[in-house]
Design a protein around this motif. Structure first.
Motif, mmCIF file in Angstrom:
data_model
loop_
_atom_site.group_PDB
_atom_site.id
_atom_site.type_symbol
_atom_site.label_atom_id
_atom_site.label_comp_id
_atom_site.label_asym_id
_atom_site.label_seq_id
_atom_site.Cartn_x
_atom_site.Cartn_y
_atom_site.Cartn_z
ATOM 1 N N SER A 199 0.814 -1.223 0.000
ATOM 2 C CA SER A 199 0.000 0.000 0.000
ATOM 3 C C SER A 199 0.842 1.265 0.000
ATOM 4 O O SER A 199 0.296 2.368 -0.040
ATOM 5 C CB SER A 199 -0.929 0.005 1.224
ATOM 6 O OG SER A 199 -1.744 -1.140 1.237
ATOM 7 N N GLY A 200 2.161 1.121 0.075
ATOM 8 C CA GLY A 200 3.039 2.283 0.007
ATOM 9 C C GLY A 200 3.287 2.967 1.327
ATOM 10 O O GLY A 200 3.719 4.125 1.362
ATOM 11 N N VAL A 218 12.587 7.506 -5.137
ATOM 12 C CA VAL A 218 11.348 7.403 -4.373
ATOM 13 C C VAL A 218 10.236 8.110 -5.152
ATOM 14 O O VAL A 218 10.365 9.286 -5.496
ATOM 15 C CB VAL A 218 11.492 8.037 -2.977
ATOM 16 C CG1 VAL A 218 10.147 8.026 -2.246
ATOM 17 C CG2 VAL A 218 12.534 7.288 -2.166
ATOM 18 N N VAL A 219 9.173 7.380 -5.430
ATOM 19 C CA VAL A 219 8.009 7.942 -6.115
ATOM 20 C C VAL A 219 6.870 8.009 -5.104
ATOM 21 O O VAL A 219 6.475 6.984 -4.541
ATOM 22 C CB VAL A 219 7.593 7.071 -7.321
ATOM 23 C CG1 VAL A 219 6.371 7.675 -8.014
ATOM 24 C CG2 VAL A 219 8.744 6.924 -8.302
ATOM 25 N N MET A 220 6.354 9.203 -4.845
ATOM 26 C CA MET A 220 5.237 9.348 -3.915
ATOM 27 C C MET A 220 3.972 9.725 -4.681
ATOM 28 O O MET A 220 3.985 10.640 -5.496
ATOM 29 C CB MET A 220 5.525 10.422 -2.867
ATOM 30 C CG MET A 220 4.470 10.489 -1.766
ATOM 31 S SD MET A 220 4.823 11.710 -0.466
ATOM 32 C CE MET A 220 4.340 13.240 -1.283
ATOM 33 N N THR A 221 2.882 9.008 -4.405
ATOM 34 C CA THR A 221 1.634 9.242 -5.117
ATOM 35 C C THR A 221 0.449 9.112 -4.176
ATOM 36 O O THR A 221 0.515 8.384 -3.171
ATOM 37 C CB THR A 221 1.471 8.241 -6.281
ATOM 38 O OG1 THR A 221 0.209 8.458 -6.912
ATOM 39 C CG2 THR A 221 1.537 6.799 -5.784
ATOM 40 N N GLU A 272 -0.253 0.149 -5.395
ATOM 41 C CA GLU A 272 0.051 -1.162 -5.961
ATOM 42 C C GLU A 272 -0.080 -1.148 -7.478
ATOM 43 O O GLU A 272 0.771 -1.678 -8.201
ATOM 44 C CB GLU A 272 -0.862 -2.230 -5.357
ATOM 45 C CG GLU A 272 -0.428 -3.643 -5.700
ATOM 46 C CD GLU A 272 -1.079 -4.695 -4.828
ATOM 47 O OE1 GLU A 272 -0.652 -5.857 -4.906
ATOM 48 O OE2 GLU A 272 -2.010 -4.353 -4.072
ATOM 49 N N GLN A 273 -1.136 -0.513 -7.979
ATOM 50 C CA GLN A 273 -1.311 -0.407 -9.431
ATOM 51 C C GLN A 273 -0.185 0.419 -10.044
ATOM 52 O O GLN A 273 0.342 0.081 -11.107
ATOM 53 C CB GLN A 273 -2.660 0.224 -9.747
ATOM 54 C CG GLN A 273 -3.854 -0.660 -9.439
ATOM 55 C CD GLN A 273 -5.168 0.008 -9.787
ATOM 56 O OE1 GLN A 273 -5.199 1.118 -10.328
ATOM 57 N NE2 GLN A 273 -6.277 -0.654 -9.467
ATOM 58 N N MET A 274 0.183 1.500 -9.351
ATOM 59 C CA MET A 274 1.242 2.372 -9.861
ATOM 60 C C MET A 274 2.575 1.625 -9.902
ATOM 61 O O MET A 274 3.321 1.710 -10.880
ATOM 62 C CB MET A 274 1.353 3.602 -8.953
ATOM 63 C CG MET A 274 2.360 4.636 -9.418
ATOM 64 S SD MET A 274 1.886 5.351 -10.989
ATOM 65 C CE MET A 274 3.403 5.141 -11.892
ATOM 66 N N TYR A 309 2.963 5.993 -0.565
ATOM 67 C CA TYR A 309 1.700 6.740 -0.598
ATOM 68 C C TYR A 309 1.901 8.069 0.118
ATOM 69 O O TYR A 309 2.603 8.154 1.129
ATOM 70 C CB TYR A 309 0.585 5.955 0.099
ATOM 71 C CG TYR A 309 -0.737 6.701 0.115
ATOM 72 C CD1 TYR A 309 -1.597 6.638 -0.978
ATOM 73 C CD2 TYR A 309 -1.101 7.490 1.203
ATOM 74 C CE1 TYR A 309 -2.791 7.337 -0.982
ATOM 75 C CE2 TYR A 309 -2.288 8.191 1.209
ATOM 76 C CZ TYR A 309 -3.129 8.116 0.118
ATOM 77 O OH TYR A 309 -4.313 8.823 0.113
ATOM 78 N N GLY A 310 1.262 9.111 -0.407
ATOM 79 C CA GLY A 310 1.325 10.406 0.268
ATOM 80 C C GLY A 310 0.745 11.516 -0.569
ATOM 81 O O GLY A 310 0.636 11.403 -1.798
ATOM 82 N N HIS A 311 0.334 12.594 0.100
ATOM 83 C CA HIS A 311 -0.169 13.796 -0.571
ATOM 84 C C HIS A 311 0.917 14.857 -0.574
ATOM 85 O O HIS A 311 1.570 15.094 0.455
ATOM 86 C CB HIS A 311 -1.425 14.316 0.131
ATOM 87 C CG HIS A 311 -2.592 13.378 0.049
ATOM 88 N ND1 HIS A 311 -3.426 13.334 -1.042
ATOM 89 C CD2 HIS A 311 -3.043 12.429 0.901
ATOM 90 C CE1 HIS A 311 -4.362 12.420 -0.853
ATOM 91 N NE2 HIS A 311 -4.144 11.837 0.317
ATOM 92 N N ARG A 312 1.094 15.498 -1.689
ATOM 93 C CA ARG A 312 2.214 16.422 -1.825
ATOM 94 C C ARG A 312 2.046 17.703 -1.015
ATOM 95 O O ARG A 312 3.005 18.434 -0.803
ATOM 96 C CB ARG A 312 2.447 16.758 -3.305
ATOM 97 C CG ARG A 312 1.339 17.535 -4.008
ATOM 98 C CD ARG A 312 1.670 17.582 -5.494
ATOM 99 N NE ARG A 312 0.813 18.423 -6.307
ATOM 100 C CZ ARG A 312 -0.322 18.026 -6.841
ATOM 101 N NH1 ARG A 312 -0.758 16.800 -6.599
ATOM 102 N NH2 ARG A 312 -1.027 18.849 -7.602
ATOM 103 N N ASN A 313 0.823 18.001 -0.575
ATOM 104 C CA ASN A 313 0.606 19.196 0.236
ATOM 105 C C ASN A 313 0.542 18.858 1.721
ATOM 106 O O ASN A 313 0.007 19.623 2.514
ATOM 107 C CB ASN A 313 -0.673 19.910 -0.194
ATOM 108 C CG ASN A 313 -1.908 19.034 -0.062
ATOM 109 O OD1 ASN A 313 -1.808 17.811 -0.092
ATOM 110 N ND2 ASN A 313 -3.067 19.643 0.083
ATOM 111 N N SER A 314 1.084 17.694 2.090
ATOM 112 C CA SER A 314 1.115 17.275 3.488
ATOM 113 C C SER A 314 2.550 17.271 3.996
ATOM 114 O O SER A 314 3.408 16.559 3.467
ATOM 115 C CB SER A 314 0.497 15.877 3.646
ATOM 116 O OG SER A 314 0.795 15.342 4.916
ATOM 117 N N GLU A 315 2.801 18.046 5.037
ATOM 118 C CA GLU A 315 4.142 18.105 5.616
ATOM 119 C C GLU A 315 4.565 16.748 6.169
ATOM 120 O O GLU A 315 5.736 16.364 6.080
ATOM 121 C CB GLU A 315 4.159 19.159 6.728
ATOM 122 C CG GLU A 315 5.525 19.400 7.330
ATOM 123 C CD GLU A 315 5.511 20.489 8.378
ATOM 124 O OE1 GLU A 315 6.573 20.727 8.978
ATOM 125 O OE2 GLU A 315 4.443 21.088 8.598
#
Length: 706
Positions: free
Chosen positions: A124-125, A160-163, A168-170, A191-197
């Motif tokens: 799940s990242g 590192v790729v954050m999405t 899993e699909q990515m 897994y992560g949101h780019r606007n989250s510290e």
């Protein structure tokens, strides 16, 4: 009270693997010790003993039953002659059951579930690692696949790729796209949101060597209307984290801007110094990047596609009647990006005789033209532009009674010239009042409109026109249909036709015979059609690396301004320092200057290729004079597109009276030197602006060396 205890317990149980195992082990031993003390205290005579264990200590005997319930088979009392009582059996049963629950049940299931949870977290990242000097890609825009492959080829760092999409699909899609399967080992998808510290901290972004901030095109919905603002917010958070760890070296961040308007703003507006102190900011736009690949680099390395330059028949003489005509079908973001890139580079020595012509054809041409003119502001107050309402023209023809004469042209063609407030910039007697060397044409109508088709036929039948067509319609099959519907003469003359394709270039490559022998291709009708604009083949690290040329240009200008002479060599360490201290608008000025170099060289008969560079000899005075004039014409458009405007007549006189005011006006984006080449004046240091044009031209051999 119970709820509070459950909250604490839940929080502990959802921590890491070792925390949970330690908690279960400690709980097991606490239960054992309590039960052993109670049994020893209340019913010591019923403590069972296991046969074969020689140890008569009651505590250890109870532990044997707790750790291994099978010891009940060997149960006896301390008095070997006495029968085992039911009380002893019950004590053995209780202790064995507690051991089964805590050691065999809870502990083993905890370990098993923890490993399963670790596996789920990875899929799940949510498995984050404390990496350093790694490459971070934030977001999974479609260009991520090509970008990751290029990074794997050019670097051995972890990626590192954050999405915020399905990890899993990515990951599966990313792994499937890898050219070398061994690269899977150094790619982490989180897994992560780019606007989250919090998420940015988890991927250790402040310790990265480089960041590509792409954004997710489906972060909360299918179309991210707020894509650019989220990217800027993320950039701010990254800068704050760099500041928090005391990072001294600026972190290189490549930031994707989806909207052309937002991107344009960041071409002339500087970021907050709190950001630029920690971030080396490199904005880019999908359409603009493709425009540079097609018209400047002349190739797409990922797709192994080559593109002809706009001046594929070089214009080397002031007396030539040849001219570049760039026809863009569709005023999409891609179409506008290509046209603006052409405006930056398509400048030639014969502009007094023939201007470069850029034609837009769009069904919504009037509205798109007005928006485009508004965006480009001052450029169209100095340029010659024409608007043709082909739809109204066709309607008038269909309803006409009698002859279809030239009155239609007079009625449906509107021309615009230089604005009155700038006429003082043109010398009296100059036949060309519109001193900008590019003219524009906007046609309202579908490309299949008979009036438009007649115009297209007229263009291709002009023997002096060096034509390139770009079909920039966002829907793939519509774009292809439009390209196939051009007058046959375009294919007979092998006019370069660029067709925007969204996902893959396979269809167009099949039509043009890409990959087949040249003898076979030359007989194909569509051999001159080339695909471009594929989302998976956009970002090109090779083009990004060409920023070194821009740094050299910046160094040349800086050296001349400081020392009044040409640089004999370039100190790249100092060039990097100058570049870092250069404001955004001047950086882009150098980028645009670098992009025009191949066109300039073709104007003097040199076909210089960045893929196979060669040393450029010393230029003659005639070549310097020719290219300096071309450079100033290019610079005029560059400054206008960066947001500067020329001086009004009263401002012109004000600066003439005190040349020291040039800088003051320039801070208000009013530039004294935006004027015809022959109308340039000296500044307060007694230096004409054309000297800067000559400096950059004379330094071309040094800039292009190696």
């Amino acid at each position: 009270m119970m709820s509070q205890f459950r909250k604490i317990l839940d929080r502990w149980l959802n921590r890491g693997f070792w925390v949970k195992v330690t908690l279960v082990v400690l709980t097991s031993f606490v239960v054992f010790f309590l039960s052993a003390i109670i049994i020893k205290w209340l019913c010591n005579k019923y403590v069972p003993y296991s046969e074969g264990f020689g140890e008569n200590n009651a505590f250890w005997q109870l532990y044997y039953y707790f750790a291994d319930p099978g010891n009940q088979m060997y149960m006896k009392l301390s008095d070997a002659t006495a029968d085992v009582s039911s009380g002893a059996r019950w004590v053995g049963l209780i202790v064995s059951t507690l051991g089964s629950i805590f050691l065999s049940g809870i502990l083993i299931s905890t370990i098993t579930n923890s490993f399963e949870r670790m596996s789920d977290n990875w899929r799940s990242g949510f498995s984050y690692y404390k990496l350093k000097n790694h490459i971070v890609i934030i977001g999974t825009d479609q260009m991520v696949y090509s970008l990751v492959n290029q990074l794997c080829e050019s670097s051995n760092r972890s990626i590192v790729v954050m999405t915020s999409a399905n990890v899993e699909q990515m990951r599966n899609a990313l792994w499937a796209s890898l050219k070398n399967k061994r690269d899977r080992n150094r790619i982490v998808v989180n897994y992560g949101h780019r606007n989250s510290e919090i998420f940015l901290k988890k991927i250790n972004v402040a310790y990265a060597s480089e960041v590509y901030l792409l954004g997710d095109t489906s972060e909360f919905d299918n179309i991210e209307s707020y894509h650019d603002s989220l990217n800027v917010q993320s950039l701010t958070l990254i800068a704050q984290q760099c500041k928090a760890i005391g990072r001294t070296e600026r972190l290189k961040c490549h930031v994707l801007f989806d909207c052309k308007t937002t991107y344009h703003i960041f071409q002339y507006a500087d970021l907050n110094t709190e950001i630029t102190k920690y971030i080396d900011f490199h904005p880019f736009n999908f359409s603009d990047f493709w425009a540079r690949k097609v018209l400047v680099a002349g190739r797409s390395k990922e797709g192994n596609i080559s593109y002809k330059p706009l001046d594929y028949i070089p214009i080397t003489s002031k007396d030539s009647d040849k001219f570049v005509h760039f026809i863009v079908i569709g005023m999409s973001q891609m179409g506008q990006a290509l046209a603006l890139q052409a405006a930056h580079i398509a400048h030639f020595p014969n502009y007094k005789r023939k201007k470069t012509k850029i034609t837009f054809i769009d069904a919504n041409g009037r509205v798109e033209m007005n928006e485009f003119k508004q965006k480009c502001g001052e450029l169209f107050k100095l340029s010659h532009s024409t608007f043709i309402d082909a739809d109204a023209w066709l309607e008038a023809e269909l309803n006409a009674v009698g002859d279809k004469d030239e009155k239609f042209a007079e009625k449906f063609i509107t021309e615009c010239h230089i604005a009155d407030e700038y006429r003082h910039l043109v010398a009296e007697g100059d036949t060309d009042k519109d001193f900008i060397d590019i003219e524009w044409e906007f046609i309202k109508g579908h490309d299949h409109n008979p009036v438009v088709q007649r115009r297209l036929s007229e263009y291709v039948n002009d023997e002096n026109a060096i034509i390139t067509v770009a079909v920039c319609l966002n829907i793939t099959h519509v774009s292809l249909r439009s390209a196939m519907g051009l007058p046959k003469r375009y294919y007979e003359k092998s006019v370069p036709i660029l067709v925007q394709q969204r996902k893959t270039s396979t269809m167009v490559s099949t039509l043009n015979g890409e990959g087949f022998a040249e003898d076979y291709r030359k007989n194909l009708m569509y051999k001159n059609v080339q695909p471009f604009g594929m989302v998976t083949e956009c970002y090109d690290l090779h083009m990004v690396s060409s920023i070194e040329i821009c740094k050299k240009i910046s160094y040349i200008y800086n050296h001349f301004f400081a020392h009044d002479n040409l640089a004999e060599q370039i100190d790249m360490a100092k060039a990097n320092q100058i570049w870092n201290d250069t404001v955004t608008s001047k950086r882009w000025s150098n980028i645009f200057a670098a992009a025009s170099i191949p066109t300039k060289l073709r104007c003097i008969g040199v076909n210089w290729d960045m893929e196979k560079p060669c040393d450029l000899g010393v230029l003659t005075e005639e070549q310097v004079a020719l290219l300096a004039e071309i450079e100033h014409n290019r610079w005029n458009i560059e400054e206008l597109l960066l947001g500067y405007r020329p001086v009004y007549e009263n401002e012109d006189k004000d600066i003439d009276a005190d040349r020291g005011k040039k800088r003051e006006y320039r801070t208000r984006f009013i530039h004294y030197d935006i004027r015809p080449f022959r109308g340039l004046k000296t500044d307060n240091r007694g230096r004409k602006a054309n000297e800067y044009d000559e400096v950059i031209v004379r330094s071309l051999p040094l800039i292009l060396k190696s």
